[in-house]
Design a protein around this motif. Structure first.
Motif, PDB file in Angstrom:
ATOM      1  N   LYS A 166      45.199  33.773  38.482  1.00 45.52           N
ATOM      2  CA  LYS A 166      44.378  34.694  38.215  1.00 45.52           C
ATOM      3  C   LYS A 166      43.499  34.794  39.586  1.00 45.52           C
ATOM      4  CE  LYS A 166      42.566  32.811  34.629  1.00 45.52           C
ATOM      5  NZ  LYS A 166      41.586  32.333  33.610  1.00 45.52           N
ATOM      6  N   VAL A 167      43.188  33.628  40.139  1.00 48.62           N
ATOM      7  CA  VAL A 167      42.296  33.722  41.472  1.00 48.62           C
ATOM      8  C   VAL A 167      43.135  34.743  42.537  1.00 48.62           C
ATOM      9  CG1 VAL A 167      41.488  32.443  43.346  1.00 48.62           C
ATOM     10  CG2 VAL A 167      41.049  31.594  40.953  1.00 48.62           C
ATOM     11  N   MET A 168      44.641  34.391  42.597  1.00 54.02           N
ATOM     12  CA  MET A 168      45.031  35.234  43.431  1.00 54.02           C
ATOM     13  C   MET A 168      45.151  36.704  43.204  1.00 54.02           C
ATOM     14  SD  MET A 168      48.785  33.080  44.101  1.00 54.02           S
ATOM     15  CE  MET A 168      49.636  34.567  45.063  1.00 54.02           C
ATOM     16  N   LEU A 169      45.185  37.061  42.010  1.00 52.93           N
ATOM     17  CA  LEU A 169      44.917  38.614  41.617  1.00 52.93           C
ATOM     18  C   LEU A 169      43.652  38.833  41.947  1.00 52.93           C
ATOM     19  CD1 LEU A 169      46.404  41.024  40.444  1.00 52.93           C
ATOM     20  CD2 LEU A 169      45.647  40.093  38.113  1.00 52.93           C
ATOM     21  N   GLN A 170      42.537  38.326  41.435  1.00 51.72           N
ATOM     22  CA  GLN A 170      41.190  38.756  42.114  1.00 51.72           C
ATOM     23  C   GLN A 170      41.247  38.870  43.443  1.00 51.72           C
ATOM     24  OE1 GLN A 170      38.906  35.661  40.109  1.00 51.72           O
ATOM     25  NE2 GLN A 170      39.594  36.090  38.063  1.00 51.72           N
ATOM     26  N   ASP A 171      41.505  37.858  44.459  1.00 50.08           N
ATOM     27  CA  ASP A 171      41.382  38.068  45.771  1.00 50.08           C
ATOM     28  C   ASP A 171      42.077  39.122  46.278  1.00 50.08           C
ATOM     29  OD1 ASP A 171      39.710  35.752  45.546  1.00 50.08           O
ATOM     30  OD2 ASP A 171      41.107  34.362  46.353  1.00 50.08           O
ATOM     31  N   ALA A 172      43.207  39.600  45.787  1.00 53.62           N
ATOM     32  CA  ALA A 172      44.307  40.590  46.224  1.00 53.62           C
ATOM     33  C   ALA A 172      43.587  41.825  46.089  1.00 53.62           C
ATOM     34  CB  ALA A 172      45.492  40.605  45.525  1.00 53.62           C
ATOM     35  N   LEU A 173      42.808  41.959  44.867  1.00 52.48           N
ATOM     36  CA  LEU A 173      42.211  43.102  44.729  1.00 52.48           C
ATOM     37  C   LEU A 173      40.733  43.248  45.515  1.00 52.48           C
ATOM     38  CD1 LEU A 173      42.010  43.134  40.732  1.00 52.48           C
ATOM     39  CD2 LEU A 173      43.434  44.985  42.062  1.00 52.48           C
ATOM     40  N   ASP A 174      40.017  42.216  45.822  1.00 56.76           N
ATOM     41  CA  ASP A 174      39.097  42.066  46.699  1.00 56.76           C
ATOM     42  C   ASP A 174      39.473  42.414  48.193  1.00 56.76           C
ATOM     43  OD1 ASP A 174      36.220  41.439  47.335  1.00 56.76           O
ATOM     44  OD2 ASP A 174      37.281  39.830  48.438  1.00 56.76           O
ATOM     45  N   ALA A 175      40.648  41.899  48.405  1.00 57.94           N
ATOM     46  CA  ALA A 175      41.206  42.147  49.880  1.00 57.94           C
ATOM     47  C   ALA A 175      41.335  43.710  50.040  1.00 57.94           C
ATOM     48  CB  ALA A 175      42.403  41.396  50.118  1.00 57.94           C
ATOM     49  N   PHE A 176      41.859  44.229  48.948  1.00 59.01           N
ATOM     50  CA  PHE A 176      42.176  45.723  48.975  1.00 59.01           C
ATOM     51  C   PHE A 176      40.611  46.442  48.853  1.00 59.01           C
ATOM     52  CE2 PHE A 176      41.993  49.829  46.208  1.00 59.01           C
ATOM     53  CZ  PHE A 176      42.675  50.659  47.197  1.00 59.01           C
ATOM     54  N   ALA A 177      39.779  46.101  48.162  1.00 56.65           N
ATOM     55  CA  ALA A 177      38.483  46.815  48.209  1.00 56.65           C
ATOM     56  C   ALA A 177      37.818  46.604  49.645  1.00 56.65           C
ATOM     57  CB  ALA A 177      37.569  46.151  47.250  1.00 56.65           C
ATOM     58  N   ARG A 178      37.971  45.493  50.266  1.00 53.48           N
ATOM     59  CA  ARG A 178      37.371  45.419  51.742  1.00 53.48           C
ATOM     60  C   ARG A 178      38.430  45.605  52.927  1.00 53.48           C
ATOM     61  NH1 ARG A 178      35.777  40.687  52.947  1.00 53.48           N
ATOM     62  NH2 ARG A 178      36.952  39.277  51.729  1.00 53.48           N
ATOM     63  N   LEU A 179      39.659  46.092  52.685  1.00 48.43           N
ATOM     64  CA  LEU A 179      40.546  46.048  53.509  1.00 48.43           C
ATOM     65  C   LEU A 179      40.620  44.859  54.397  1.00 48.43           C
ATOM     66  CD1 LEU A 179      40.257  50.092  54.203  1.00 48.43           C
ATOM     67  CD2 LEU A 179      41.821  49.012  52.971  1.00 48.43           C
ATOM     68  N   ASP A 180      40.680  43.902  53.884  1.00 45.25           N
ATOM     69  CA  ASP A 180      40.417  42.520  54.440  1.00 45.25           C
ATOM     70  C   ASP A 180      42.063  41.938  54.823  1.00 45.25           C
ATOM     71  OD1 ASP A 180      40.199  40.101  55.537  1.00 45.25           O
ATOM     72  OD2 ASP A 180      38.472  39.667  54.108  1.00 45.25           O
ATOM     73  N   SER A 181      42.636  42.012  55.994  1.00 48.50           N
ATOM     74  CA  SER A 181      44.065  41.917  56.021  1.00 48.50           C
ATOM     75  C   SER A 181      44.000  40.157  56.159  1.00 48.50           C
ATOM     76  CB  SER A 181      44.415  42.345  57.203  1.00 48.50           C
ATOM     77  OG  SER A 181      43.864  42.047  58.431  1.00 48.50           O
ATOM     78  N   GLU A 182      42.888  39.712  56.631  1.00 44.86           N
ATOM     79  CA  GLU A 182      43.115  37.955  56.529  1.00 44.86           C
ATOM     80  C   GLU A 182      42.962  37.239  55.163  1.00 44.86           C
ATOM     81  OE1 GLU A 182      39.825  36.871  59.060  1.00 44.86           O
ATOM     82  OE2 GLU A 182      40.511  37.705  61.028  1.00 44.86           O
ATOM     83  N   GLN A 183      42.114  37.997  54.532  1.00 45.23           N
ATOM     84  CA  GLN A 183      42.262  37.557  52.783  1.00 45.23           C
ATOM     85  C   GLN A 183      43.558  37.660  52.377  1.00 45.23           C
ATOM     86  OE1 GLN A 183      38.851  37.648  50.532  1.00 45.23           O
ATOM     87  NE2 GLN A 183      39.982  38.347  48.862  1.00 45.23           N
ATOM     88  N   ALA A 184      44.138  38.678  52.574  1.00 47.54           N
ATOM     89  CA  ALA A 184      45.629  39.423  52.169  1.00 47.54           C
ATOM     90  C   ALA A 184      46.619  38.257  52.579  1.00 47.54           C
ATOM     91  CB  ALA A 184      46.094  40.583  52.204  1.00 47.54           C
TER      92      ALA A 184
END
Length: 240
Positions: free
Chosen positions: A140-158
């Motif tokens: 669940k945390v992975m999915l949340q973080d993936a969506l957040d990485a998309f929203a912020r275009l954060d390649s490091e979080q990805a």
């Protein structure tokens, strides 16, 4: 909408094009929020033996399917109308790919809900719920973080999500081995333990789809496809 970390998608001369891209991103994130809730609800239904909640989760799957179709159509229209190039094209193509992953996450939640109903009728399995809760929270945390990485275009979080996927795989394998050992010791519980194993498999697949989304975020930001590459290679791409 969170602030984008990597400013690779700027404004366009056409304000209409800007609004179309923003709407596409918003619809994708709305669908992401829905499938997050589906996964969380399915896990809760299983742990609590709540067949009513499980039925609700199953019923919402059609709405997830409809959202996938609607977003696909909108993305296709943007390509046809605007003929985007370079970074904008990467964004639209990535959304088409990622929305398919979200739909499959919804399918996995539906599977868990069906198994929750089965176990509520047969009686809960004697083992495996601690592992379900733990791995379920992890993905669940992975999915949340993936969506957040998309929203912020954060390649490091990805990239961090890609690294987490290996840990989920290891946790899944350990949980499966423990359940197999228990079933060998007491064959009376094989059917119910097998249901829990299928739940764990579904959760592991949710982690895979979150990783797929993360890979597409890196593609959007960096312009390089890191699918089927090592984490080390993805690190080199993100670090450029």
């Amino acid at each position: 909408m969170p602030v984008e970390k990597d400013n690779v998608y700027g404004d366009h001369i056409s304000h209409k094009f800007n609004s179309e891209l923003m709407e596409l991103k918003t619809e994708f994130l709305e669908m992401g929020g829905m499938v997050e809730a589906q996964v969380e609800g399915a896990i809760q239904a299983l742990i609590d033996g709540d067949s009513d909640l499980a039925e609700q989760i199953r019923g919402r799957d059609k709405l997830v399917d409809k959202m996938e179709i609607d977003i696909d159509e909108e993305a296709t229209l943007i390509i046809a109308r605007r003929q985007p190039t370079a970074r904008d094209l990467r964004l639209v193509i990535s959304v088409i790919k990622m929305v398919a992953d979200l739909e499959r996450v919804g399918d996995e939640a539906k599977k868990i809900a069906k198994l929750a109903i089965k176990l509520s009728e047969e009686g809960q399995a004697p083992r495996g719920y601690v592992e379900v809760r733990h791995i379920g929270q992890h993905v669940k945390v992975m999915l949340q973080d993936a969506l957040d990485a998309f929203a912020r275009l954060d390649s490091e979080q990805a990239l961090r999500i890609m690294k987490e996927d290996k840990r989920v795989d290891e946790e899944y394998q350990a949980a499966t081995r423990a359940l197999l050992t228990f079933m060998m010791e007491d064959a009376r519980n094989i059917s119910r333990c097998m249901s829990v194993m299928w739940v764990l498999r579904a959760l592991e697949r949710v982690g895979d789809h979150a990783c797929n989304i993360a890979e597409n975020v890196i593609f959007m930001v960096k312009g390089e496809d890191v699918r089927h590459t090592s984490v080390e290679e993805a690190e080199r791409v993100v670090g450029r």
